[in-house]
Scaffold this active site. Structure first.
Site, mmCIF file in Angstrom:
data_model
loop_
_atom_site.group_PDB
_atom_site.id
_atom_site.type_symbol
_atom_site.label_atom_id
_atom_site.label_comp_id
_atom_site.label_asym_id
_atom_site.label_seq_id
_atom_site.Cartn_x
_atom_site.Cartn_y
_atom_site.Cartn_z
ATOM 1 N N GLY A 66 -42.316 56.076 -24.549
ATOM 2 C CA GLY A 66 -41.444 57.186 -24.219
ATOM 3 C C GLY A 66 -41.265 57.373 -22.726
ATOM 4 N N HIS B 117 0.304 21.152 3.719
ATOM 5 C CA HIS B 117 0.510 20.997 2.284
ATOM 6 C C HIS B 117 -0.088 19.701 1.743
ATOM 7 C CE1 HIS B 117 4.674 20.644 4.312
ATOM 8 N NE2 HIS B 117 4.007 19.541 4.568
ATOM 9 N N ASN C 35 -1.973 18.976 13.871
ATOM 10 C CA ASN C 35 -1.182 19.077 12.645
ATOM 11 C C ASN C 35 -1.488 17.876 11.754
ATOM 12 O OD1 ASN C 35 1.418 20.554 11.408
ATOM 13 N ND2 ASN C 35 1.586 18.355 11.044
ATOM 14 N N ASN D 5 -14.243 11.222 2.288
ATOM 15 C CA ASN D 5 -15.565 11.523 2.835
ATOM 16 C C ASN D 5 -16.730 10.953 2.029
ATOM 17 O OD1 ASN D 5 -14.875 13.242 0.727
ATOM 18 N ND2 ASN D 5 -16.175 14.900 1.452
ATOM 19 N N TYR D 6 -16.471 10.390 0.852
ATOM 20 C CA TYR D 6 -17.561 9.998 -0.050
ATOM 21 C C TYR D 6 -17.485 8.508 -0.343
ATOM 22 C CZ TYR D 6 -20.657 10.250 -4.156
ATOM 23 O OH TYR D 6 -21.678 10.073 -5.054
ATOM 24 N N ALA E 211 3.014 7.352 9.358
ATOM 25 C CA ALA E 211 2.950 7.674 7.936
ATOM 26 C C ALA E 211 2.329 6.517 7.166
ATOM 27 C CB ALA E 211 4.350 7.973 7.406
#
EC number: 2.7.7.23
Length: 495
Positions: free
Chosen positions: A86, A374, A388, A397-398, A434
């Protein structure tokens, strides 16, 4: 000398109605467990002693108590209730954790009442101390929509509290009373110690009722008091998932109203969720569909949303974040993020930087005024200022075993579809063409171009994919070109 105060938070119950492996008091709302909400509220009144009674799942609950103590930078003493006999027995256990000479005021609350705030506890304590110079017992009462299950507040003809009758022990007349016990009390600790040893289990539950202390104190001639709370939601208990859902929505409303009154614009509160630990600066704007979670901090004049979820993210003054998911990131002042950006832990975007549509970042430090507009992944990288990164670029990166770091200098311009095969460094002011695949360092000011001249193998499709739609289309186009060439030659011959 200021009067001492102790707060006891009851957290020993089993909570079987949650039907969960997780202890009831550790279920969360608004980014904190119910127990953490109760402890934070108690800490707001700066008590001399803060005690939590633990019992069921004592290891998990005890660990949670220790974690909150670390957050608050204060001691929270756990008191073990071996058997749940209680609420009176729970407070007996708590009293053993107090210094024997403690003679101040003791507040009792429960970990399953997460909406109770420090302001309400402070108001209860003030009323307790001012009633007839100092009340022996003050109970916080309220009038719920449905009083079923609550202890009833029995008052005399003068409106004074006589006793609290538990629902299971109430007569039909007492059960008709609408004012009920919240389970939150303020006691004179000296009176409490004198009365709590006289509690009996002669009741329907065969438990020691803390509520009986009020009756015993009154019979002994001590002043007792009932302080009615108008906002019943603040003391509504949570015993199952339905009640947890209701409490979650109510707490979110409280949080949003607090921020709006502090100068934050929230366009659509119905679709906006903000955790208790979030901080938002003045004149910030939250648009529909925003969730700010964990320890997120939003600066002044920042605009978040629509449809953005930020967890443990710091957003600088004046920044704009649109349709973005962010975790453990830092967004600088006046920066722009989104739409559809994914900022993973370790992302740092400098002042006035930009992360645009469909950009994902992780462990990336992107300098001031630099842009990743983007369709790009930036992982394990450092990018200088005013650079940019062209569309569809990937920081590779891996290597299948471990990750490597890429460094891009300041004032760098990279063409679309540049692959940065780490570890690699691009010097200040360099450019890439590119489609370039960078496997070696690029000196400052250099233009990096990879691959040889383009080679077209004519009629490859017709030879290797005969009968396909592509072969048919190619044959038709070649035939049309041949026909056009012949017509041109004929016209030239006529001239």
């Amino acid at each position: 000398m200021p009067q001492q105060t102790a707060v006891v938070v009851l957290a020993a119950g089993a909570g079987t109605r949650m039907r969960s492996k997780t202890p009831k008091v550790l279920h969360s709302l608004a980014g904190r467990s119910m127990l953490a909400h109760a402890l934070h509220a108690a800490n707001e009144i700066d008590p001399t002693h803060l005690i939590t009674v633990v019992g069921h799942d004592r290891e998990q609950v005890g660990a949670a108590v220790a974690a909150v103590a670390g957050e608050l930078g204060r001691e929270i003493v756990p008191a073990l209730q071996e058997q749940q006999l209680g609420t009176g027995h729970a407070v007996q256990c708590a009293l053993r954790a107090l210094p024997a000479d403690f003679a101040g005021d003791l507040l009792v609350t429960s970990a399953d009442v997460p909406l109770l705030d420090g302001h309400t506890l402070g108001a209860l304590l003030d009323e307790h101390r001012s009633y007839q110079e100092r009340s022996a017992v003050t109970v916080l009462t309220f009038v719920p929509d449905d009083p079923n299950g609550y202890g009833r507040i029995v008052r005399d003809a003068d409106g004074q509290v006589v006793e609290i009758v538990e629902h299971a022990d109430a007569t039909p007349e007492q059960a008709a009373i609408t004012e009920v016990n919240s389970g939150v009390y303020a006691f004179d600790a000296t009176v409490l110690r004198a009365m709590i040893g006289r509690l009996s289990t002669a009741n329907a539950q065969h438990e020691l009722y803390l509520t009986d202390v009020l009756r015993l104190a009154r019979e002994a001639g001590h002043p007792v008091h009932g302080a009615r709370l108008l906002d019943a939601a603040k003391v509504t208990g949570v015993n199952d998932r339905v009640q947890l859902s209701i409490a979650t929505r109510t707490m979110n409303r409280y949080i949003l109203e607090r921020h709006m009154r502090a100068g934050v614009t929230i366009i659509d509160p119905a679709s906006t969720w903000v955790d208790a630990g979030v901080r938002i600066g003045r004149d910030a704007v939250l648009r529909p569909g925003v969730q700010l979670l964990g320890s997120t901090v939003i600066g002044e004049d920042a605009e978040i949303g629509p449809d953005s979820t930020l967890t443990d993210v710091r957003v600088g003054d004046g920044a704009k974040v649109v349709r973005t998911h962010g975790e453990g990131a830092t967004i600088g002042p006046n920066a722009s993020v989104g739409p559809f950006a994914y900022l993973r832990p370790g992302t740092i975007l400098g002042e006035a930087g930009k992360l645009g549509a469909f950009v994902e970042t992780k462990n990336a430090d992107i300098g001031a005024h630099s842009k990743v507009p983007h369709l790009t992944y930036v992982g394990d990288a450092t990018i200088g200022e005013h650079s940019n990164i062209g569309a569809s670029s990937v920081f590779v990166n891996y290597d299948g075993v471990k990750k490597h770091h890429t460094v891009v200098g300041s004032h760098v311009r990279t063409g679309s579809d540049t692959m940065f095969v780490a570890p690699v460094t691009v010097g200040d002011g360099a450019y890439t063409a590119a489609g370039t695949v960078l496997r070696r360092n690029v000196p400052p000011g250099a233009l990096a171009v990879s691959g040889g001249p383009q080679k077209n193998i004519e009629n490859w499709v017709q030879r290797h994919r005969p009968g396909t739609a592509a072969a048919t289309a190619a044959a038709q186009a070649l035939a049309a070109d041949e026909k056009s060439s012949q017509a041109t030659e004929q016209k030239d011959g006529e001239q």
